[in-house]
Design an enzyme around this catalytic site. Structure first.
Site, short mmCIF file in Angstrom:
data_model
loop_
_atom_site.label_atom_id
_atom_site.label_comp_id
_atom_site.label_asym_id
_atom_site.label_seq_id
_atom_site.Cartn_x
_atom_site.Cartn_y
_atom_site.Cartn_z
N ASP A 143 0.82 -1.23 0.00
CA ASP A 143 0.00 0.00 0.00
C ASP A 143 0.85 1.27 0.00
O ASP A 143 0.64 2.18 0.80
CB ASP A 143 -0.93 0.02 1.22
CG ASP A 143 -1.76 -1.25 1.34
OD1 ASP A 143 -2.07 -1.85 0.30
OD2 ASP A 143 -2.09 -1.63 2.48
N GLU A 194 -11.19 1.12 -3.82
CA GLU A 194 -10.59 1.58 -2.57
C GLU A 194 -9.37 2.43 -2.88
O GLU A 194 -9.13 2.81 -4.02
CB GLU A 194 -10.20 0.36 -1.71
CG GLU A 194 -9.27 -0.62 -2.40
CD GLU A 194 -9.12 -1.93 -1.64
OE1 GLU A 194 -10.11 -2.41 -1.09
OE2 GLU A 194 -7.99 -2.46 -1.61
#
Length: 522
Positions: free
Chosen positions: A17, A188
């Protein structure tokens, strides 16, 4: 200007991420830490080629005890405005469907190395928060929104936006639904950038597995409506089964002082095409704005690349040193991580015995509360780790040793313990997908310091021990398959731990040193 050839990933091992930021001549990448502390690791670079672990941000006021496997600290985002760093992150407390308890927080600091402010609670409607500083001075919070009413397994329902009042440290005004996502689903990881006449929204779609992708849309107003890139997704390996980099997505972008643009994103390198034992790693690629104002990968196509060029002002050579050694003098090396609890003097003692780390025992290996394990990321498919320890257990419930650890359901543990008939012994245990196995071989040893070693060669690990100054290593049982130490959101770790099911802090082990040597580049 020079073009420096580099090899992806730029951050090997568990570094998922990624979110990138440039402040002046320095680049920062923040990555998720999940149940590992200290939380939110920061890497720093001057050239986008070589990255150093600079610091970790969440070093206090964080309680992850009892948090579920693959929960806790998700998708941090870092930004900078008017002399202040802003760090936003999610603390996921529950992942049991259909709900998801995910609390979003904001902290600030004038320096990347702190001190950081106390967390400001923002909301809990979804994960992957991101803060955008608009040119008019307003600040906007974005996050994925979770809708338990959806009948699909993943219940990400798109991206929402709300203004943040920095003076009063609260969200204000209406919540805008700015993107429903595409048919790829699982939308997302939102990030907004202002370029030219548009606000550009980057999102991750398709889930964090094989279908992972990066999608771009844009709008003239920050609240929308947003127009979808007609050539989406900008990045994916979902239709490229032969690519060495898989699961590619969760991107963020940065512009260099030379005017070039780059995207960092997460990827995996499945071992033997099966198991991403190193976890989700960070890669980088050049991007550009096409004649229609859309973001594109440099070169042809939309796939991840292992070898790329980075434009630099001076000649640069990419370094690939993953080695680590700690002789436990005065302070712990910053490479160490712990599970759900921070390493502190209550169980990590560097004073009682000079040149040794004394670990006091905690709960069992499978505890979600007080697991006393110090570990580092596995960064190579082939590596060797050695430690020397002094430990004198008195019951079978006392154990300390060397561990390969993915999570509380998947680990290999070579440990020193006590046997009622044979005294001090070395044994090997395994847990695979929650199924526990204690290997029958028992190795009685004399009193004194013991060296433990694990050698991982791709899909196989061999554990060894030796003592008394001997040069020959004694193998502990048969070679072990390690492909099961993969999956989920994290990567494999290697570390030292101590456990006592008779009594908390009922025993302690002294460790003389710990050494990790990467063998992939040799």
């Amino acid at each position: 200007m020079f073009r420096t050839k580099i090899v992806n990933p730029i951050l090997p091992g568990f570094n998922p991420d990624p979110n990138i930021l440039r402040v002046g001549d320095t680049y920062y990448i923040v990555v998720s830490s999940f149940e590992w502390l200290p939380g939110v690791r920061i890497y720093q670079s001057k050239d986008l080629v070589n990255w150093e672990h600079e610091t970790d941000i969440l070093t206090n006021e964080i309680d992850l005890r009892g948090n579920p496997q693959n929960g806790s600290i998700w998708a941090p985002q870092i930004s900078y405005s008017k002399g202040l760093f802003y760090l936003i992150y999610t603390d996921v407390k529950s992942t049991k469907r259909p709900f998801k308890d995910c609390h979003n927080y904001l902290i600030t600091s004038p320096s990347i190395n702190g001190p950081w402010s106390k967390p400001v609670y923002l909301n809990s409607s979804g994960f992957d928060p991101s803060l955008f500083h608009d040119t008019d001075g307003r600040k906007w919070l974005l996050n994925e929104i979770w809708d338990y009413r959806m009948t699909t397994g993943n219940k990400s329902a798109g991206i929402v936006l709300q203004e943040y009042d920095a003076e009063n440290q609260i969200l204000v005004g209406p919540v805008y639904k700015i993107f429903d996502g595409t048919e790829l689903g699982k939308t997302e990881a939102p990030h907004i950038y202002h370029y030219g006449d548009y606000y550009y929204l980057l999102t991750a779609e398709g889930g964090t597995g094989k279908g992972h992708a990066v999608t771009v849309c844009r709008a003239k107003e920050i609240t929308g409506p947003y127009e979808l890139d007609p050539k989406y997704p900008i990045l994916t390996a979902s239709d490229k089964p032969d690519s060495p980099l898989q699961c590619s997505g969760h991107g963020s972008i940065v512009q260099t002082p030379l005017g070039n643009w780059y995207m960092v994103y997460l990827c995996t390198r499945p071992l033997l095409g099966k198991a991403a034992i190193l976890g989700r790693e960070t890669a980088i690629q050049e991007v550009y704005w096409d004649e229609d104002g859309w973001l594109r990968l440099a070169g042809d196509g939309n796939g991840p690349l292992v070898e790329i060029d980075i434009v630099t002002a001076e000649p640069v050579i990419q370094r690939n040193n993953t080695n680590f050694r700690d002789d436990f003098i005065c302070v712990l090396g910053k490479e160490w991580n712990t599970v759900r609890i921070l390493a502190d003097e209550s169980w990590c003692d560097l004073i009682s015995r000079h040149g040794y780390l004394r670990l006091f025992s905690g709960d069992s290996i499978q505890s979600l509360f007080d697991h006393h394990l110090l570990a580092i990321r596995q960064k190579d498919f082939r590596f060797r780790t050695v430690t020397k320890m002094d430990y004198n257990p008195t019951t079978f419930n006392q154990m300390a040793g060397l561990m390969l650890y993915l999570n509380d359901c998947n680990y290999l543990y070579a440990y020193l313990t006590h046997d009622e008939k044979r005294g001090r012994v070395i044994r090997l245990m395994k847990c695979k997908d929650g199924e526990f196995e204690l290997f029958p071989l028992i190795f009685p040893i004399d009193i004194g310091e013991v060296e433990l070693q694990v050698v991982v060669d791709g899909p196989t690990a061999n554990f060894y021990y030796r003592m008394g100054g001997k040069t020959v290593w004694q193998q502990i049982g048969e070679p072990q398959d390690v492909l099961f130490l993969s999956g989920g959101f994290t990567g494999n770790f290697v570390g030292i731990g101590i456990h006592d099911m008779d009594r908390k802090a009922g025993s302690y082990a002294d460790f003389d040193f710990f050494e990790y040597q990467g063998l992939d580049m040799l």
